[in-house]
Design a protein around this motif. Structure first.
Motif, PDB file in Angstrom:
ATOM      1  N   ARG A  15       0.790  -1.235  -0.193  1.00  0.00           N
ATOM      2  CA  ARG A  15      -0.078   0.036   0.464  1.00  0.00           C
ATOM      3  C   ARG A  15       1.628   1.560  -0.026  1.00  0.00           C
ATOM      4  NH1 ARG A  15      -4.777   1.738   3.461  1.00  0.00           N
ATOM      5  NH2 ARG A  15      -4.395   3.608   4.005  1.00  0.00           N
TER       6      ARG A  15
ATOM      7  N   ASP B 107       0.837   5.593   0.034  1.00  0.00           N
ATOM      8  CA  ASP B 107       0.190   6.694   0.206  1.00  0.00           C
ATOM      9  C   ASP B 107       0.600   7.961  -0.675  1.00  0.00           C
ATOM     10  OD1 ASP B 107      -2.390   5.978   1.724  1.00  0.00           O
ATOM     11  OD2 ASP B 107      -0.488   5.837   3.648  1.00  0.00           O
TER      12      ASP B 107
ATOM     13  N   PHE C 119       9.736  -0.108  20.453  1.00  0.00           N
ATOM     14  CA  PHE C 119      10.020  -1.351  19.170  1.00  0.00           C
ATOM     15  C   PHE C 119      10.355  -1.903  18.876  1.00  0.00           C
ATOM     16  CE2 PHE C 119       7.103   2.403  17.991  1.00  0.00           C
ATOM     17  CZ  PHE C 119       5.569   1.348  17.218  1.00  0.00           C
TER      18      PHE C 119
ATOM     19  N   ASN D 236       8.035  -3.209   7.164  1.00  0.00           N
ATOM     20  CA  ASN D 236       8.111  -2.699   6.085  1.00  0.00           C
ATOM     21  C   ASN D 236       8.472  -1.005   6.810  1.00  0.00           C
ATOM     22  OD1 ASN D 236       4.491  -2.738   7.075  1.00  0.00           O
ATOM     23  ND2 ASN D 236       5.052  -1.263   5.503  1.00  0.00           N
TER      24      ASN D 236
ATOM     25  N   SER E  52       7.927   2.879   4.565  1.00  0.00           N
ATOM     26  CA  SER E  52       7.462   3.624   3.381  1.00  0.00           C
ATOM     27  C   SER E  52       8.345   4.821   2.626  1.00  0.00           C
ATOM     28  CB  SER E  52       6.329   4.263   3.142  1.00  0.00           C
ATOM     29  OG  SER E  52       5.742   4.989   3.956  1.00  0.00           O
TER      30      SER E  52
ATOM     31  N   ASP F  29       1.094  10.020   6.072  1.00  0.00           N
ATOM     32  CA  ASP F  29       0.661   8.643   6.418  1.00  0.00           C
ATOM     33  C   ASP F  29       0.389   7.694   6.815  1.00  0.00           C
ATOM     34  OD1 ASP F  29      -2.218  10.186   4.396  1.00  0.00           O
ATOM     35  OD2 ASP F  29      -0.421  10.210   2.722  1.00  0.00           O
ATOM     36  N   PHE F  30      -0.577   7.850   7.647  1.00  0.00           N
ATOM     37  CA  PHE F  30       0.014   6.145   8.418  1.00  0.00           C
ATOM     38  C   PHE F  30      -0.448   5.181   7.561  1.00  0.00           C
ATOM     39  CE2 PHE F  30       1.285   8.521  12.430  1.00  0.00           C
ATOM     40  CZ  PHE F  30       2.005   8.879  12.400  1.00  0.00           C
ATOM     41  N   GLU F  31      -1.518   5.161   7.099  1.00  0.00           N
ATOM     42  CA  GLU F  31      -1.583   3.733   5.938  1.00  0.00           C
ATOM     43  C   GLU F  31      -3.508   3.959   6.983  1.00  0.00           C
ATOM     44  OE1 GLU F  31       0.927   0.798   5.083  1.00  0.00           O
ATOM     45  OE2 GLU F  31       2.047   1.388   3.599  1.00  0.00           O
ATOM     46  N   HIS F  32      -3.876   4.516   8.123  1.00  0.00           N
ATOM     47  CA  HIS F  32      -4.773   4.743   8.041  1.00  0.00           C
ATOM     48  C   HIS F  32      -5.669   5.156   7.788  1.00  0.00           C
ATOM     49  CE1 HIS F  32      -2.832   4.561  12.683  1.00  0.00           C
ATOM     50  NE2 HIS F  32      -2.107   3.225  11.987  1.00  0.00           N
ATOM     51  N   SER F  33      -6.061   5.164   6.009  1.00  0.00           N
ATOM     52  CA  SER F  33      -6.973   6.031   5.630  1.00  0.00           C
ATOM     53  C   SER F  33      -7.561   6.961   6.202  1.00  0.00           C
ATOM     54  CB  SER F  33      -8.689   5.205   5.411  1.00  0.00           C
ATOM     55  OG  SER F  33      -7.968   3.969   5.028  1.00  0.00           O
TER      56      SER F  33
ATOM     57  N   ILE G 148       8.039   5.871  14.053  1.00  0.00           N
ATOM     58  CA  ILE G 148       7.711   4.298  13.210  1.00  0.00           C
ATOM     59  C   ILE G 148       6.152   3.685  14.200  1.00  0.00           C
ATOM     60  CG2 ILE G 148       9.069   4.063  15.392  1.00  0.00           C
ATOM     61  CD1 ILE G 148       9.753   0.757  14.671  1.00  0.00           C
ATOM     62  N   ILE G 149       5.472   3.225  13.420  1.00  0.00           N
ATOM     63  CA  ILE G 149       3.449   3.543  13.772  1.00  0.00           C
ATOM     64  C   ILE G 149       3.985   1.516  13.576  1.00  0.00           C
ATOM     65  CG2 ILE G 149       1.439   3.427  13.009  1.00  0.00           C
ATOM     66  CD1 ILE G 149       3.798   5.471  11.175  1.00  0.00           C
ATOM     67  N   CYS G 150       3.050   1.400  14.944  1.00  0.00           N
ATOM     68  CA  CYS G 150       2.490   0.237  15.552  1.00  0.00           C
ATOM     69  C   CYS G 150       1.137  -0.572  14.805  1.00  0.00           C
ATOM     70  CB  CYS G 150       2.514   0.104  17.127  1.00  0.00           C
ATOM     71  SG  CYS G 150       1.679  -1.601  17.513  1.00  0.00           S
ATOM     72  N   LYS G 151       1.768  -1.630  13.775  1.00  0.00           N
ATOM     73  CA  LYS G 151       0.215  -1.941  12.933  1.00  0.00           C
ATOM     74  C   LYS G 151      -1.042  -1.717  14.055  1.00  0.00           C
ATOM     75  CE  LYS G 151       1.574  -2.892   8.672  1.00  0.00           C
ATOM     76  NZ  LYS G 151       2.241  -4.201   7.326  1.00  0.00           N
TER      77      LYS G 151
ATOM     78  N   LEU H 203       8.942   9.609   5.120  1.00  0.00           N
ATOM     79  CA  LEU H 203       9.652   7.905   5.320  1.00  0.00           C
ATOM     80  C   LEU H 203       9.234   8.210   6.808  1.00  0.00           C
ATOM     81  CD1 LEU H 203      11.593   6.043   5.623  1.00  0.00           C
ATOM     82  CD2 LEU H 203      13.359   7.403   6.213  1.00  0.00           C
ATOM     83  N   GLU H 204       8.487   6.592   6.539  1.00  0.00           N
ATOM     84  CA  GLU H 204       7.595   6.002   8.057  1.00  0.00           C
ATOM     85  C   GLU H 204       8.163   4.350   8.141  1.00  0.00           C
ATOM     86  OE1 GLU H 204       6.318   8.461   9.167  1.00  0.00           O
ATOM     87  OE2 GLU H 204       6.238   9.851   7.729  1.00  0.00           O
ATOM     88  N   PHE H 205       8.113   4.199   9.638  1.00  0.00           N
ATOM     89  CA  PHE H 205       8.508   2.194   9.569  1.00  0.00           C
ATOM     90  C   PHE H 205       7.357   2.005   9.868  1.00  0.00           C
ATOM     91  CE2 PHE H 205      11.967   4.928   9.257  1.00  0.00           C
ATOM     92  CZ  PHE H 205      13.173   4.085   8.687  1.00  0.00           C
ATOM     93  N   PHE H 206       6.945   1.007   9.617  1.00  0.00           N
ATOM     94  CA  PHE H 206       5.938  -0.046  10.737  1.00  0.00           C
ATOM     95  C   PHE H 206       6.084  -0.801  10.920  1.00  0.00           C
ATOM     96  CE2 PHE H 206       4.361   2.643   7.211  1.00  0.00           C
ATOM     97  CZ  PHE H 206       3.276   3.824   7.237  1.00  0.00           C
TER      98      PHE H 206
END
Lengths: 145, 145
Positions: free
Chosen positions: A72, A74, A124, A129, A131, B74-78, B94-97, B132-135
């Motif tokens: 995905r 964004d 963490f 992954n 982006s 954008d955190f892939e959260h819509s 860095i975002i926790c899924k 640049l974001e990490f998940f």
DNA sequence: CTCTGTGCAAAATATTTGCAGGCTC
DNA sequence: GAGCCTGCAAATATTTTGCACAGAG
């Protein structure tokens, strides 16, 4: 090796990922593997030959993303884009803020970056992954300013 | 220097950017400068003391983002998140899924990366910004799995 | 005074949820 | 046959547009 088999054997890829190899999913993967740019859900519906229900498409793409089959992306456009991962080299994108043109970017950021990040954050222990997208104005849009 | 003045003098910052320094914008900036994490539009509406119209907020944030006063993330959260840029060091996340926890990441990626990118792409001559974001999964979510 | 900014109504888009029936394995 | 997959209806959430009025410079 496994990677290569998967480029064409989508049923096997799906089963390996614990997903059922249905005709819809297989043809969706065939379609996505021919697309060069990330597409929105509605763009997929338009270009994809067969009909897919919108909800099914959302769910399928989310499942695929969870398994790492698609990615995905964004673009700060208020709707997600998806592109296939299987059979492609890892890459990023540069997006024109005026016309929304998208070009692939092959930046070979060292794998070390993620390790580096993990040393700096406190809550963490691993990264699944990341982006990385670049934004600018493309040459055409600059001219026609 | 200019940068420092702007950390507190929001009316001047707004005027320098060609925007009108209205009470609403000034207090929005004051609010955002106290927030440590990127917030959604609805989260801002809830936490912000005064009332802001949703549409005004969308438009204001977009204007601010265009001027580089805030950054859209954008955190892939819509739904988009925004954080103030003025007075903050450049950073990523860095975002926790699982739980959507967000932590700042100070990766000092060389400025050279953008130059590097421009050498590789063909239709772009400059970059305005990048994301640049990490998940991953945070430590709490791993334990309580 | 001029032009940008704001609020309100309404529309357009995007995404999610629930459920019944279908198909893979 | 069991359990995942799909489609349809409907709800929810997010973002955008148009317009009249208010307020900054």
């Amino acid at each position: 090796m496994k990677q290569k088999e998967h480029m064409t054997d989508f049923p096997a890829l799906l089963r390996d990922m614990g997903l059922k190899a249905t005709p819809g999913r297989i043809s969706l993967l065939e379609f996505l593997s021919k697309e060069s740019k990330p597409l929105t859900v509605s763009a997929i519906q338009k270009k994809f030959g067969k009909k897919i229900d919108t909800v099914t498409l959302y769910r399928t793409l989310e499942d695929f993303a969870d398994k790492g089959i698609v990615r995905r992306v964004d673009f700060e456009h208020s709707h997600a884009h998806y592109e296939i991962v299987a059979g492609r080299k890892h890459h990023h994108h540069i997006i024109c803020k005026k016309c929304e043109k998208v070009e692939d970017v092959d930046v070979c950021e060292s794998e070390g970056v993620e390790r580096n990040v993990l040393q700096k954050v406190k809550d963490f222990s691993f990264i699944t992954n990341h982006s990385l997208e670049f934004f600018g104005i493309c040459n055409q849009c600059i001219k026609s300013n």
